[in-house]
Design a protein around this motif. Structure first.
Motif, PDB file in Angstrom:
ATOM      1  N   ILE A 104       0.821  -1.221   0.000  1.00 32.17           N
ATOM      2  CA  ILE A 104       0.000   0.000   0.000  1.00 32.17           C
ATOM      3  C   ILE A 104       0.851   1.266   0.000  1.00 32.17           C
ATOM      4  O   ILE A 104       0.644   2.155  -0.843  1.00 32.17           O
ATOM      5  CB  ILE A 104      -0.984  -0.019   1.191  1.00 32.17           C
ATOM      6  CG1 ILE A 104      -2.062  -1.088   0.949  1.00 32.17           C
ATOM      7  CG2 ILE A 104      -1.638   1.339   1.394  1.00 32.17           C
ATOM      8  CD1 ILE A 104      -2.978  -1.306   2.125  1.00 32.17           C
ATOM      9  N   PRO A 105       1.838   1.428   0.902  1.00 33.36           N
ATOM     10  CA  PRO A 105       2.644   2.658   0.827  1.00 33.36           C
ATOM     11  C   PRO A 105       3.456   2.772  -0.456  1.00 33.36           C
ATOM     12  O   PRO A 105       3.666   3.879  -0.962  1.00 33.36           O
ATOM     13  CB  PRO A 105       3.557   2.565   2.060  1.00 33.36           C
ATOM     14  CG  PRO A 105       3.554   1.144   2.449  1.00 33.36           C
ATOM     15  CD  PRO A 105       2.215   0.613   2.069  1.00 33.36           C
ATOM     16  N   MET A 106       3.885   1.645  -1.041  1.00 32.16           N
ATOM     17  CA  MET A 106       4.635   1.706  -2.287  1.00 32.16           C
ATOM     18  C   MET A 106       3.749   2.158  -3.440  1.00 32.16           C
ATOM     19  O   MET A 106       4.187   2.922  -4.306  1.00 32.16           O
ATOM     20  CB  MET A 106       5.282   0.347  -2.577  1.00 32.16           C
ATOM     21  CG  MET A 106       6.367  -0.038  -1.586  1.00 32.16           C
ATOM     22  SD  MET A 106       7.127  -1.650  -1.925  1.00 32.16           S
ATOM     23  CE  MET A 106       7.963  -1.300  -3.464  1.00 32.16           C
ATOM     24  N   VAL A 107       2.500   1.690  -3.452  1.00 30.61           N
ATOM     25  CA  VAL A 107       1.567   2.144  -4.489  1.00 30.61           C
ATOM     26  C   VAL A 107       1.285   3.634  -4.316  1.00 30.61           C
ATOM     27  O   VAL A 107       1.230   4.394  -5.306  1.00 30.61           O
ATOM     28  CB  VAL A 107       0.258   1.328  -4.424  1.00 30.61           C
ATOM     29  CG1 VAL A 107      -0.804   1.940  -5.331  1.00 30.61           C
ATOM     30  CG2 VAL A 107       0.519  -0.113  -4.839  1.00 30.61           C
ATOM     31  N   LEU A 108       1.100   4.078  -3.087  1.00 29.99           N
ATOM     32  CA  LEU A 108       0.868   5.500  -2.830  1.00 29.99           C
ATOM     33  C   LEU A 108       2.061   6.342  -3.258  1.00 29.99           C
ATOM     34  O   LEU A 108       1.897   7.445  -3.811  1.00 29.99           O
ATOM     35  CB  LEU A 108       0.566   5.722  -1.345  1.00 29.99           C
ATOM     36  CG  LEU A 108      -0.758   5.133  -0.832  1.00 29.99           C
ATOM     37  CD1 LEU A 108      -0.881   5.365   0.668  1.00 29.99           C
ATOM     38  CD2 LEU A 108      -1.943   5.748  -1.568  1.00 29.99           C
ATOM     39  N   LEU A 109       3.268   5.829  -3.030  1.00 30.20           N
ATOM     40  CA  LEU A 109       4.467   6.547  -3.465  1.00 30.20           C
ATOM     41  C   LEU A 109       4.531   6.642  -4.985  1.00 30.20           C
ATOM     42  O   LEU A 109       4.953   7.670  -5.541  1.00 30.20           O
ATOM     43  CB  LEU A 109       5.724   5.856  -2.928  1.00 30.20           C
ATOM     44  CG  LEU A 109       6.024   6.039  -1.449  1.00 30.20           C
ATOM     45  CD1 LEU A 109       7.184   5.132  -1.020  1.00 30.20           C
ATOM     46  CD2 LEU A 109       6.371   7.500  -1.148  1.00 30.20           C
ATOM     47  N   PHE A 110       4.109   5.592  -5.673  1.00 33.14           N
ATOM     48  CA  PHE A 110       4.104   5.615  -7.138  1.00 33.14           C
ATOM     49  C   PHE A 110       3.163   6.697  -7.645  1.00 33.14           C
ATOM     50  O   PHE A 110       3.529   7.505  -8.518  1.00 33.14           O
ATOM     51  CB  PHE A 110       3.693   4.252  -7.689  1.00 33.14           C
ATOM     52  CG  PHE A 110       3.447   4.255  -9.173  1.00 33.14           C
ATOM     53  CD1 PHE A 110       4.502   4.198 -10.061  1.00 33.14           C
ATOM     54  CD2 PHE A 110       2.154   4.333  -9.678  1.00 33.14           C
ATOM     55  CE1 PHE A 110       4.284   4.212 -11.434  1.00 33.14           C
ATOM     56  CE2 PHE A 110       1.924   4.348 -11.045  1.00 33.14           C
ATOM     57  CZ  PHE A 110       2.987   4.283 -11.920  1.00 33.14           C
ATOM     58  N   PHE A 111       1.947   6.736  -7.121  1.00 38.42           N
ATOM     59  CA  PHE A 111       0.995   7.746  -7.575  1.00 38.42           C
ATOM     60  C   PHE A 111       1.411   9.144  -7.111  1.00 38.42           C
ATOM     61  O   PHE A 111       1.125  10.133  -7.797  1.00 38.42           O
ATOM     62  CB  PHE A 111      -0.413   7.409  -7.086  1.00 38.42           C
ATOM     63  CG  PHE A 111      -1.073   6.317  -7.868  1.00 38.42           C
ATOM     64  CD1 PHE A 111      -1.533   6.551  -9.148  1.00 38.42           C
ATOM     65  CD2 PHE A 111      -1.206   5.044  -7.335  1.00 38.42           C
ATOM     66  CE1 PHE A 111      -2.129   5.542  -9.900  1.00 38.42           C
ATOM     67  CE2 PHE A 111      -1.805   4.030  -8.074  1.00 38.42           C
ATOM     68  CZ  PHE A 111      -2.269   4.273  -9.350  1.00 38.42           C
ATOM     69  N   GLY A 112       2.081   9.220  -5.968  1.00 42.57           N
ATOM     70  CA  GLY A 112       2.623  10.512  -5.549  1.00 42.57           C
ATOM     71  C   GLY A 112       3.686  11.007  -6.519  1.00 42.57           C
ATOM     72  O   GLY A 112       3.730  12.199  -6.856  1.00 42.57           O
ATOM     73  N   ALA A 113       4.540  10.088  -6.999  1.00 41.92           N
ATOM     74  CA  ALA A 113       5.545  10.456  -7.993  1.00 41.92           C
ATOM     75  C   ALA A 113       4.880  10.889  -9.298  1.00 41.92           C
ATOM     76  O   ALA A 113       5.321  11.855  -9.948  1.00 41.92           O
ATOM     77  CB  ALA A 113       6.481   9.276  -8.241  1.00 41.92           C
ATOM     78  N   ALA A 114       3.820  10.192  -9.698  1.00 43.02           N
ATOM     79  CA  ALA A 114       3.105  10.570 -10.917  1.00 43.02           C
ATOM     80  C   ALA A 114       2.468  11.950 -10.774  1.00 43.02           C
ATOM     81  O   ALA A 114       2.476  12.744 -11.727  1.00 43.02           O
ATOM     82  CB  ALA A 114       2.033   9.528 -11.231  1.00 43.02           C
ATOM     83  N   PHE A 115       1.954  12.256  -9.591  1.00 44.13           N
ATOM     84  CA  PHE A 115       1.337  13.567  -9.365  1.00 44.13           C
ATOM     85  C   PHE A 115       2.382  14.684  -9.434  1.00 44.13           C
ATOM     86  O   PHE A 115       2.147  15.747 -10.049  1.00 44.13           O
ATOM     87  CB  PHE A 115       0.638  13.576  -8.007  1.00 44.13           C
ATOM     88  CG  PHE A 115       0.013  14.903  -7.652  1.00 44.13           C
ATOM     89  CD1 PHE A 115      -1.103  15.371  -8.335  1.00 44.13           C
ATOM     90  CD2 PHE A 115       0.557  15.685  -6.647  1.00 44.13           C
ATOM     91  CE1 PHE A 115      -1.671  16.592  -8.010  1.00 44.13           C
ATOM     92  CE2 PHE A 115       0.001  16.907  -6.312  1.00 44.13           C
ATOM     93  CZ  PHE A 115      -1.118  17.373  -7.003  1.00 44.13           C
ATOM     94  N   ILE A 116       3.532  14.460  -8.819  1.00 41.22           N
ATOM     95  CA  ILE A 116       4.607  15.460  -8.880  1.00 41.22           C
ATOM     96  C   ILE A 116       5.063  15.664 -10.320  1.00 41.22           C
ATOM     97  O   ILE A 116       5.316  16.790 -10.766  1.00 41.22           O
ATOM     98  CB  ILE A 116       5.779  15.034  -7.978  1.00 41.22           C
ATOM     99  CG1 ILE A 116       5.344  15.042  -6.512  1.00 41.22           C
ATOM    100  CG2 ILE A 116       6.978  15.959  -8.172  1.00 41.22           C
ATOM    101  CD1 ILE A 116       6.385  14.483  -5.566  1.00 41.22           C
TER     102      ILE A 116
END
Length: 251
Positions: free
Chosen positions: A217-229
């Motif tokens: 879960i945190p790794m998926v959130l980090l991926f989408f956070g990177a996509a948002f940035i």
């Protein structure tokens, strides 16, 4: 740069990284007693919770010394992470312009905390894994764990999860360097979620579904956070380009 110059550059950066890890190993050897005690804590808690004898077993004469070297190397890898992470980034992106060099600083300042957070996440789920997997033993039995195998499992788990937490930073920096766009990152989200799920499934035991999701879960959130940035950066670049085009004199 020619191929030969790239190889020389790679050798130089690997040498610096190796020296940093070696220095960290000295520090790790000094702390090896404390680290070993912390790694044995889940075993002690297991014995108290399940009412059984549980201990680490050293199967040969050199096992204890080999274990200390393994702990020293892992601690050295974690302690020296700011240096070898920077060396990796500096080699991968040697063509940045002067004003883009700040990306390297941003990479280190972001990647190091995420790497340590990943190690901490691996440590957080470790007691749950130990309790679950040893819980399959019959009641009244004794859990005698091979010290080398146990420590190898723990350290590899922590380092693997730490590296997994750093990968989204590479996506952001590759976007900042113009290599990948936010659209391409978002387009591949299904493959990314699948890869993260497979990675956490390999890193955790097959029977421990809870720990797998706690890491995924945190790794998926980090991926989408990177996509948002990356999306914010692409939008800013488009606006800058549009403003530049408007300011160009008509010919």
């Amino acid at each position: 740069m020619s191929l030969g110059a790239h190889l020389v550059e790679l050798r130089r950066r690997l040498f610096i990284a190796a020296l940093a890890v070696l220095a960290g190993m000295v520090f790790g050897y000094i702390l090896s007693d404390w680290v070993l005690g912390a790694l044995r804590a889940p075993i002690t808690e297991l014995a108290a919770a399940q009412g059984r004898d549980a201990s680490l077993n050293f199967t040969d004469v050199s096992a204890a010394f080999d274990l200390r070297l393994q702990i020293s190397f892992t601690v050295g890898l974690v302690v020296s992470s700011p240096i070898w992470l920077y060396e990796i980034w500096a080699f991968v992106m040697p063509g940045l312009k002067r004003h883009e060099k700040r990306y390297a600083v941003g990479f280190v300042l972001t990647a190091v905390p995420l790497f340590l957070a990943g190690c901490a996440a691996g440590w957080f789920v470790l007691p749950h894994m130990v309790s679950l997997l040893t819980g399959f033993a019959p009641e009244g039995s004794t859990s005698v764990l091979n010290a080398r195998d146990y420590i190898d499992f723990v350290l590899k788990l922590m380092v693997a999860i730490g590296i997994g937490f750093v990968l989204p930073v590479f996506l952001v920096l590759l976007n900042f360097a113009g290599v990948v766009s936010a659209a391409s990152i978002l387009k591949s989200w299904r493959w990314a979620v699948l890869a993260i799920t497979l990675f956490t499934a390999i890193a955790t035991p097959a029977a421990d579904i809870v720990s797998m999701f706690l890491l995924a879960i945190p790794m998926v959130l980090l991926f989408f956070g990177a996509a948002f940035i990356a999306w914010l950066h692409d939008r800013r670049v488009r606006r800058t380009q549009q403003q530049f085009d408007l300011e160009l004199p008509a010919t």
